[in-house]
Design a protein around this motif. Structure first.
Motif, short mmCIF file in Angstrom:
data_model
loop_
_atom_site.label_atom_id
_atom_site.label_comp_id
_atom_site.label_asym_id
_atom_site.label_seq_id
_atom_site.Cartn_x
_atom_site.Cartn_y
_atom_site.Cartn_z
N ASP A 116 0.82 -1.22 0.00
CA ASP A 116 0.00 0.00 0.00
C ASP A 116 0.85 1.27 0.00
O ASP A 116 0.30 2.38 0.02
N LEU A 117 2.17 1.13 0.01
CA LEU A 117 3.14 2.23 -0.07
C LEU A 117 3.22 3.08 1.19
O LEU A 117 3.98 4.05 1.24
N ALA A 118 2.43 2.76 2.22
CA ALA A 118 2.54 3.48 3.49
C ALA A 118 3.87 3.15 4.15
O ALA A 118 4.39 2.03 4.03
N VAL A 119 4.42 4.10 4.88
CA VAL A 119 5.74 3.93 5.52
C VAL A 119 5.52 3.68 7.01
O VAL A 119 5.09 4.58 7.74
N PRO A 120 5.80 2.48 7.50
CA PRO A 120 5.58 2.18 8.92
C PRO A 120 6.78 2.63 9.76
O PRO A 120 7.89 2.79 9.22
N PRO A 121 6.59 2.79 11.07
CA PRO A 121 7.72 3.12 11.94
C PRO A 121 8.50 1.85 12.30
O PRO A 121 8.71 1.54 13.47
N ARG A 122 8.90 1.10 11.31
CA ARG A 122 9.61 -0.16 11.47
C ARG A 122 10.74 -0.22 10.45
O ARG A 122 10.69 0.41 9.39
N PHE A 123 11.73 -1.05 10.74
CA PHE A 123 12.82 -1.26 9.81
C PHE A 123 12.33 -2.11 8.64
O PHE A 123 11.83 -3.22 8.83
N GLU A 124 12.44 -1.58 7.43
CA GLU A 124 12.04 -2.33 6.24
C GLU A 124 13.25 -2.73 5.39
O GLU A 124 13.11 -3.48 4.43
N GLY A 125 14.40 -2.22 5.72
CA GLY A 125 15.59 -2.55 4.94
C GLY A 125 15.72 -1.65 3.73
O GLY A 125 14.75 -1.12 3.22
N PRO A 126 16.94 -1.49 3.26
CA PRO A 126 17.16 -0.66 2.07
C PRO A 126 16.74 -1.38 0.81
O PRO A 126 16.66 -2.61 0.77
N GLY A 127 16.47 -0.61 -0.24
CA GLY A 127 16.24 -1.21 -1.53
C GLY A 127 17.56 -1.66 -2.14
O GLY A 127 18.64 -1.37 -1.62
N VAL A 128 17.45 -2.40 -3.22
CA VAL A 128 18.64 -2.80 -3.96
C VAL A 128 18.48 -2.32 -5.40
O VAL A 128 17.37 -2.31 -5.95
#
Length: 472
Positions: A394-406
């Motif tokens: 859903d593209l929402a940004v949570p206050p959690r670690f999601e990791g960097p993109g590659v």
């Protein structure tokens, strides 16, 4: 602290009529013609703002209420009317709830949050007046120090609303930071994440265990010296002043959802015939099979997608820069921000774009070279970086670690390739050779990269490529 209340109505509301009903018998100033301003404030006798009410917005884009509020809305088009209540003052929150509930009842709609619907009643109005312009410098700002402006918001998604956009501009002009404080269950719109500057600006998340932490880095925070700042670990030294990371921030579960992120820059000659937004629409069509659905200068996006109207707004604001948000259909989540500015080179567009995919959906990797060629040959592409990351559909940004993109790919425009000496653009340290895009005489180049979300070595390849292209 403030509370937001929103009325969603199929008919154009008349906030002044509702205010008359709320404050019947109140001061004559209630119906002053000066109330035609974009923001009206109800204030007490001491001038303290109780409720700030923004002019209604006509939303013509489907899915925006669901995306930003998690709430059903009338069919498009519908009207979105926001009110902000100062909860530090008695009756302000109830006044805002009653305002939204009556507005929804009169115009046949609904109110968010649901509690507001149950709030139709009598509100004491003795000593309440109306100010046609905000009594405070910014209705969105709750705490102001010499270092930061603090905005406290309790919404499902913190969006780049007109309120918040005004706060961004105000703190930038005052050379302060902006700190947004939210409950633990709140997420950010990617438009806010991509706009929020660095220190001392922060997303401050309330947490039962740690008190407060930074929603983007996880650093535990405390209010100190006029702003939220990181706590220093007990075992920190001058050489290693590290900060503890909140346990809540580290609670990450891989659901298999992915985001395809694209950042691109185009440069056009300053020409009266120029139409902006063409590059964004082109890459959107190539990757999803459809154009964007809506756009606006704030969230919610209110207007059906139209490059011509977007261009008109940008040209009207020139030479000042413009910022826009663009959204996709609810079936294929997509969100982009577009910055337009005049430079010596011409008119530059900076686009940050992301699409969301579920665990059972395929990311369209095969369409990337085709999208890059369309941009390079028709839209004066300067450069483009494509990433794949583990993140919410859903593209929402949570206050959690999601990791960097590659990185999946990097693209260099034809003019930039031509400007490099010798065959530097062609002979790179990467194992794969670049793909030629466009005419042989003056091609752009597409550099494929590994793009494995579980392997961050792709960033080493990207760094080697960039250093090589710069001649380092």
């Amino acid at each position: 602290m403030t509370k937001d209340v929103i009325a969603l109505t199929p008919r154009m509301p008349d906030p002044w009529s509702v205010l008359v009903g709320l404050l019947s018998g109140g001061p004559d100033k209630l119906v002053d013609a000066a109330g035609e301003g974009a923001v009206v404030q109800l204030c007490d006798q001491e001038g303290r703002p109780l409720v700030s009410i923004e002019a209604p917005l006509l939303v013509q884009v489907p899915g925006e209420a669901e995306r930003l509020l998690g709430s059903a809305a009338p069919p498009v088009p519908f009207w979105w009317t926001e009110a902000r209540a100062t909860t530090g003052v008695a009756e302000a929150e109830r006044l805002a709830d009653t305002f939204a509930a009556r507005l929804a009842a009169l115009a046949g709609g609904t109110a968010w949050p649901p509690r507001a619907v149950r709030s139709v009643g009598v509100v004491a109005s003795e000593g309440v007046s109306v100010a046609p312009v905000p009594a405070a410098a910014q209705p969105a700002v709750d705490v102001l120090t010499d270092k930061v402006a603090v905005v406290i918001m309790d919404r499902p998604v913190i969006a780049m609303t007109a309120w918040l956009s005004d706060a961004f501009r105000a703190v930038a002009a005052a050379e302060r930071g902006l700190q947004i404080v939210t409950p633990a269950g709140t997420t950010l719109s990617a438009a806010v994440r991509d706009t929020l500057p660095g220190w001392p600006s922060r997303w401050v998340v309330q947490d039962e265990r740690e008190g407060y932490y930074d929603g983007r880095s996880g650093a535990v925070l405390r209010w100190q010296e006029g702003m939220f700042a990181p706590v220093t670990s007990p075992d920190a030294t001058e050489d290693d002043p590290h900060t503890p990371v909140a346990a809540s921030y580290q609670e990450f579960t891989d659901t298999g959802e992915r985001q395809l992120a694209v950042t691109l820059r185009t440069v056009h000659p300053a020409d009266e015939r120029l139409i902006l937004g063409g590059a964004l629409e082109a890459v959107w069509r190539e990757l999803t099979g459809e154009p964007p659905v809506g756009w606006g200068s704030a969230e919610p996006a209110t207007l059906p997608w139209s490059p011509g109207r977007l261009t008109d707004v940008a040209f009207t604001r020139a030479p000042e820069p413009s910022w826009f948000v663009v959204v996709g259909s609810p079936e294929r989540p997509g969100l982009a921000t577009v910055r337009v500015k005049r430079t010596k080179a011409g008119v530059e567009e900076e686009v940050t774009l992301a699409f969301g995919y579920g665990a059972d959906e395929q990311v369209p990797r095969d369409a990337l070279p085709r999208a890059a060629e369309v941009l390079a040959t028709r839209h004066r592409l300067q450069s483009m970086l494509v990433q794949l990351r583990k993140a919410r559909r859903d593209l929402a940004v949570p206050p959690r670690f999601e990791g960097p993109g590659v990185p999946l790919a990097f693209v260099l425009g034809a003019e930039e390739v031509h400007a490099l000496p010798d065959d530097r653009a062609w002979r790179t340290p990467l194992p794969q050779q670049p793909l030629r895009l466009g005419p042989k005489a003056r091609p752009a180049l597409y550099y494929p990269l590994p793009g494995d979300p579980s392997d961050l070595s792709g960033w080493s390849d990207f760094e080697r490529l960039v250093r090589h292209l710069k001649g380092a």
